[in-house]
Design a protein around this motif. Structure first.
Motif, PDB file in Angstrom:
ATOM      1  N   THR A 118      42.508  11.127  36.867  1.00 24.53           N
ATOM      2  CA  THR A 118      41.220  10.802  36.442  1.00 24.53           C
ATOM      3  C   THR A 118      40.613   9.859  37.375  1.00 24.53           C
ATOM      4  N   SER A 119      41.247   8.739  37.344  1.00 24.28           N
ATOM      5  CA  SER A 119      41.250   7.529  38.526  1.00 24.28           C
ATOM      6  C   SER A 119      42.614   6.978  38.818  1.00 24.28           C
ATOM      7  N   THR A 120      43.030   6.588  39.964  1.00 23.20           N
ATOM      8  CA  THR A 120      44.440   6.498  40.182  1.00 23.20           C
ATOM      9  C   THR A 120      44.365   4.811  39.724  1.00 23.20           C
ATOM     10  N   ASN A 121      43.470   4.031  39.708  1.00 22.19           N
ATOM     11  CA  ASN A 121      43.298   2.461  39.399  1.00 22.19           C
ATOM     12  C   ASN A 121      43.661   2.726  38.054  1.00 22.19           C
ATOM     13  N   LEU A 131      39.428   6.470  51.028  1.00 22.19           N
ATOM     14  CA  LEU A 131      39.206   6.695  52.535  1.00 22.19           C
ATOM     15  C   LEU A 131      38.509   7.715  53.140  1.00 22.19           C
ATOM     16  N   ASN A 132      37.465   8.074  53.318  1.00 23.41           N
ATOM     17  CA  ASN A 132      37.004   9.265  53.754  1.00 23.41           C
ATOM     18  C   ASN A 132      37.638   9.821  55.152  1.00 23.41           C
ATOM     19  N   VAL A 133      38.187  10.742  55.199  1.00 22.56           N
ATOM     20  CA  VAL A 133      38.893  11.415  56.402  1.00 22.56           C
ATOM     21  C   VAL A 133      37.978  12.595  56.803  1.00 22.56           C
ATOM     22  N   ARG A 162      28.470   3.079  59.069  1.00 17.40           N
ATOM     23  CA  ARG A 162      28.832   4.011  57.816  1.00 17.40           C
ATOM     24  C   ARG A 162      29.981   3.690  57.055  1.00 17.40           C
ATOM     25  N   LYS A 163      29.893   3.670  55.787  1.00 16.02           N
ATOM     26  CA  LYS A 163      31.158   3.243  55.016  1.00 16.02           C
ATOM     27  C   LYS A 163      32.066   4.425  54.991  1.00 16.02           C
ATOM     28  N   ILE A 164      33.201   3.976  55.288  1.00 15.01           N
ATOM     29  CA  ILE A 164      34.015   5.268  55.356  1.00 15.01           C
ATOM     30  C   ILE A 164      35.327   4.716  54.411  1.00 15.01           C
ATOM     31  N   CYS A 165      35.278   3.551  53.896  1.00 12.71           N
ATOM     32  CA  CYS A 165      36.215   3.401  52.731  1.00 12.71           C
ATOM     33  C   CYS A 165      35.712   2.077  52.116  1.00 12.71           C
ATOM     34  N   GLY A 166      36.081   2.400  50.597  1.00  9.15           N
ATOM     35  CA  GLY A 166      35.709   1.245  49.671  1.00  9.15           C
ATOM     36  C   GLY A 166      36.934   0.754  48.929  1.00  9.15           C
ATOM     37  N   VAL A 167      37.043  -0.601  48.354  1.00  8.36           N
ATOM     38  CA  VAL A 167      38.418  -0.857  47.689  1.00  8.36           C
ATOM     39  C   VAL A 167      37.772  -1.317  46.249  1.00  8.36           C
ATOM     40  N   GLY A 175      36.737   8.877  39.832  1.00  7.93           N
ATOM     41  CA  GLY A 175      36.974   8.138  40.590  1.00  7.93           C
ATOM     42  C   GLY A 175      36.123   6.934  40.205  1.00  7.93           C
ATOM     43  N   ARG A 176      36.359   5.734  40.540  1.00  8.65           N
ATOM     44  CA  ARG A 176      35.413   4.473  40.203  1.00  8.65           C
ATOM     45  C   ARG A 176      35.255   3.764  41.388  1.00  8.65           C
ATOM     46  N   GLY A 177      33.944   3.078  41.319  1.00  6.45           N
ATOM     47  CA  GLY A 177      33.503   2.123  42.320  1.00  6.45           C
ATOM     48  C   GLY A 177      33.560   0.778  41.580  1.00  6.45           C
ATOM     49  N   ARG A 178      32.878  -0.289  42.247  1.00  8.19           N
ATOM     50  CA  ARG A 178      32.818  -1.596  41.345  1.00  8.19           C
ATOM     51  C   ARG A 178      31.528  -1.462  40.547  1.00  8.19           C
ATOM     52  N   LEU A 179      31.556  -2.300  39.423  1.00  7.75           N
ATOM     53  CA  LEU A 179      30.509  -2.371  38.560  1.00  7.75           C
ATOM     54  C   LEU A 179      30.067  -0.883  38.095  1.00  7.75           C
ATOM     55  N   ASP A 180      31.211  -0.332  37.632  1.00  7.13           N
ATOM     56  CA  ASP A 180      31.258   1.164  37.071  1.00  7.13           C
ATOM     57  C   ASP A 180      30.448   2.138  37.902  1.00  7.13           C
ATOM     58  N   ARG A 181      30.432   1.847  39.110  1.00 15.54           N
ATOM     59  CA  ARG A 181      29.854   3.106  39.999  1.00 15.54           C
ATOM     60  C   ARG A 181      31.004   4.253  40.095  1.00 15.54           C
ATOM     61  N   SER A 182      30.603   5.235  40.913  1.00 16.78           N
ATOM     62  CA  SER A 182      31.520   6.095  41.071  1.00 16.78           C
ATOM     63  C   SER A 182      31.995   6.245  42.431  1.00 16.78           C
ATOM     64  N   TRP A 183      33.047   6.845  42.541  1.00 19.37           N
ATOM     65  CA  TRP A 183      33.791   7.257  43.921  1.00 19.37           C
ATOM     66  C   TRP A 183      34.082   8.729  44.114  1.00 19.37           C
ATOM     67  N   VAL A 184      33.375   9.238  44.883  1.00 13.83           N
ATOM     68  CA  VAL A 184      33.417  10.817  44.807  1.00 13.83           C
ATOM     69  C   VAL A 184      34.080  11.313  46.294  1.00 13.83           C
ATOM     70  N   SER A 185      35.221  12.267  46.012  1.00 12.64           N
ATOM     71  CA  SER A 185      35.427  12.804  47.277  1.00 12.64           C
ATOM     72  C   SER A 185      36.072  14.228  47.124  1.00 12.64           C
ATOM     73  N   HIS A 217      42.840  14.681  44.345  1.00  8.68           N
ATOM     74  CA  HIS A 217      41.594  14.637  43.763  1.00  8.68           C
ATOM     75  C   HIS A 217      41.421  13.798  42.369  1.00  8.68           C
ATOM     76  N   GLN A 218      40.295  12.957  42.472  1.00  5.67           N
ATOM     77  CA  GLN A 218      40.176  12.238  41.261  1.00  5.67           C
ATOM     78  C   GLN A 218      38.772  12.795  40.414  1.00  5.67           C
ATOM     79  N   SER A 219      39.281  13.061  39.124  1.00  5.37           N
ATOM     80  CA  SER A 219      37.875  13.862  38.597  1.00  5.37           C
ATOM     81  C   SER A 219      36.899  12.644  37.997  1.00  5.37           C
TER      82      SER A 219
HETATM   83  C1  BT5 Z   1      33.758   1.062  46.317  1.00  2.00           C
HETATM   84  O1  BT5 Z   1      32.972   0.501  44.961  1.00  2.00           O
HETATM   85  O2  BT5 Z   1      33.332   1.203  47.313  1.00  2.00           O
HETATM   86  C2  BT5 Z   1      35.205   0.896  45.556  1.00  2.00           C
HETATM   87  C3  BT5 Z   1      35.767   2.320  45.800  1.00  2.00           C
HETATM   88  C4  BT5 Z   1      37.301   2.586  45.181  1.00  2.00           C
HETATM   89  C5  BT5 Z   1      37.483   3.943  45.285  1.00  2.00           C
HETATM   90  C6  BT5 Z   1      39.126   4.117  45.069  1.00  2.00           C
HETATM   91  S1  BT5 Z   1      39.779   5.635  45.425  1.00  2.00           S
HETATM   92  C7  BT5 Z   1      41.436   5.323  44.628  1.00  2.00           C
HETATM   93  C8  BT5 Z   1      41.138   4.347  43.513  1.00  2.00           C
HETATM   94  N1  BT5 Z   1      40.934   4.669  42.010  1.00  2.00           N
HETATM   95  C9  BT5 Z   1      39.421   4.726  41.449  1.00  2.00           C
HETATM   96  O3  BT5 Z   1      39.022   5.100  40.564  1.00  2.00           O
HETATM   97  N2  BT5 Z   1      38.759   3.934  42.773  1.00  2.00           N
HETATM   98  C10 BT5 Z   1      39.597   3.620  43.685  1.00  2.00           C
HETATM   99  P1  BT5 Z   1      31.316   0.076  45.386  1.00  2.00           P
HETATM  100  O4  BT5 Z   1      31.318  -1.065  46.506  1.00  2.00           O
HETATM  101  O5  BT5 Z   1      30.798  -0.094  44.192  1.00  2.00           O
HETATM  102  O6  BT5 Z   1      30.737   1.665  46.109  1.00  2.00           O
HETATM  103  C11 BT5 Z   1      30.441   2.589  45.007  1.00  2.00           C
HETATM  104  C12 BT5 Z   1      29.361   3.352  45.779  1.00  2.00           C
HETATM  105  O7  BT5 Z   1      29.645   3.928  47.062  1.00  2.00           O
HETATM  106  C13 BT5 Z   1      28.778   4.305  45.041  1.00  2.00           C
HETATM  107  O8  BT5 Z   1      27.834   3.873  44.127  1.00  2.00           O
HETATM  108  C14 BT5 Z   1      28.125   5.224  46.133  1.00  2.00           C
HETATM  109  O9  BT5 Z   1      26.901   5.074  46.316  1.00  2.00           O
HETATM  110  C15 BT5 Z   1      29.001   5.190  47.123  1.00  2.00           C
HETATM  111  N3  BT5 Z   1      29.999   6.056  47.185  1.00  2.00           N
HETATM  112  C16 BT5 Z   1      30.594   6.977  46.341  1.00  2.00           C
HETATM  113  N4  BT5 Z   1      31.589   7.630  47.091  1.00  2.00           N
HETATM  114  C17 BT5 Z   1      31.694   7.616  48.384  1.00  2.00           C
HETATM  115  C18 BT5 Z   1      32.421   8.002  49.401  1.00  2.00           C
HETATM  116  N5  BT5 Z   1      33.300   8.912  49.296  1.00  2.00           N
HETATM  117  N6  BT5 Z   1      32.099   7.303  50.540  1.00  2.00           N
HETATM  118  C19 BT5 Z   1      31.297   6.338  50.767  1.00  2.00           C
HETATM  119  N7  BT5 Z   1      30.526   5.838  49.655  1.00  2.00           N
HETATM  120  C20 BT5 Z   1      30.645   6.411  48.433  1.00  2.00           C
END
Ligand code: BT5
Length: 246
Positions: free
Chosen positions: A33-36, A144-146, A123-128, A59-69, A55-57
């Motif tokens: 689901t999410s490695t975090n 990290l987008n490869v 361009r954003k290649i990595c989020g934390v 993946g989470r970003g900050r503030l409940d946003r998603s990370w897609v890959s 693969h993450q089904s």
């Molecule tokens: C982040 O949040 O950038 C944190 C991303 C962390 C992802 C990792 S993957 C392993 C671990 N397990 C998880 O579930 N999460 C962590 P934020 O700054 O809130 O950015 C999220 C926003 O970035 C989204 O709303 C999209 O607009 C955009 N985004 C989503 N997927 C992306 C991608 N692959 N590359 C670039 N931008 C992306």
């Protein structure tokens, strides 16, 4: 058309052997689901656990946003750490570790946008994503987008190592480099903070900062303070989305 040959699987055994001397215990899962979330659920284990998902089904970003890959297009992994004294710096220094690894092995110039986005060619290649399942424990997740293609990315602000012309897209090599750089920043946070301040391209710029409560502030980013906060026109911000204006 991308095939399995273009996106080979990570070699778990090889990674485990290579990374064990540095204190990392690596597990590679085909799907999560999410490695975090998985690492947070194992917060009672010793620090050094690394869970990587091909693969993450969800993946989470900050503030409940998603990370897609897409599967095997990038690295999506999370690390279990002891909470450092200056916890506010942890996500920033994690971004530094990724930027350093990318600069060293991809022959690209990676920049850091406060707090922890890694950009190449703007361009954003990595989020934390950092979280704390208990006061003594931290989980840092890295996406990290490869080899991700433009049509697989969420918008035009996102990029990947392949799109930027990276000299390598070997994810085993990249994972090892990122974890090596992460160990370096954790071992000497004072030096890492200095490095971060040198490399963070938000500082000295006109920025727009979108705050978690929805407010938007525009001003000059003056510095990153001792707590890792961004000081914009004299006011220190702990969290927010920064847009570089010029
Ligand atoms: C982040 O949040 O950038 C944190 C991303 C962390 C992802 C990792 S993957 C392993 C671990 N397990 C998880 O579930 N999460 C962590 P934020 O700054 O809130 O950015 C999220 C926003 O970035 C989204 O709303 C999209 O607009 C955009 N985004 C989503 N997927 C992306 C991608 N692959 N590359 C670039 N931008 C992306």
């Amino acid at each position: 058309m991308y095939t399995d040959l273009d996106r080979p699987a990570l070699r778990e055994r090889v990674l485990q052997r290579a990374l064990a001397p540095d204190g990392w215990r690596v597990e590679v899962l085909a799907e999560a689901t999410s490695t975090n979330a998985l690492v947070a659920a194992r917060a009672d284990e010793p620090a050094g656990l690394v869970i990587v998902a091909e693969h993450q089904s969800s993946g989470r970003g900050r503030l409940d946003r998603s990370w897609v890959s897409p599967p095997r297009a990038g690295l999506t992994f999370s690390v279990l750490l002891a909470m450092p004294d200056d916890s506010g710096w942890l996500p920033l220094l994690t971004g530094l570790a990724v930027a350093t690894a990318v600069t060293e092995i991809c022959q690209l110039t990676a920049e850091l946008k406060w707090p922890n986005d890694v950009l190449v060619d703007g361009r954003k290649i990595c989020g934390v994503l950092a979280s704390s399942p208990s006061p003594a424990v931290a989980v840092v997740g890295i996406g990290l987008n490869v080899t991700t293609r433009a049509d697989e990315l969420p918008d035009e602000r996102a990029g990947s190592l392949t799109l930027a012309g990276s000299s390598t897209t070997d994810r085993d090599t990249l994972l090892r480099a990122v974890l090596r750089c992460l160990r370096t920043v954790l071992d000497d946070p004072a030096a890492a903070k200095e490095q971060y301040r040198k490399r963070c391209t938000s500082v000295g710029r006109q920025v727009r900062i979108e705050l978690p409560d929805g407010a938007v502030v525009t001003g000059v980013a003056e510095r990153v303070d001792d707590g890792g906060r961004l000081v914009v026109d004299g006011i220190a911000y702990t969290a927010g989305d920064v847009v570089h204006l010029r």
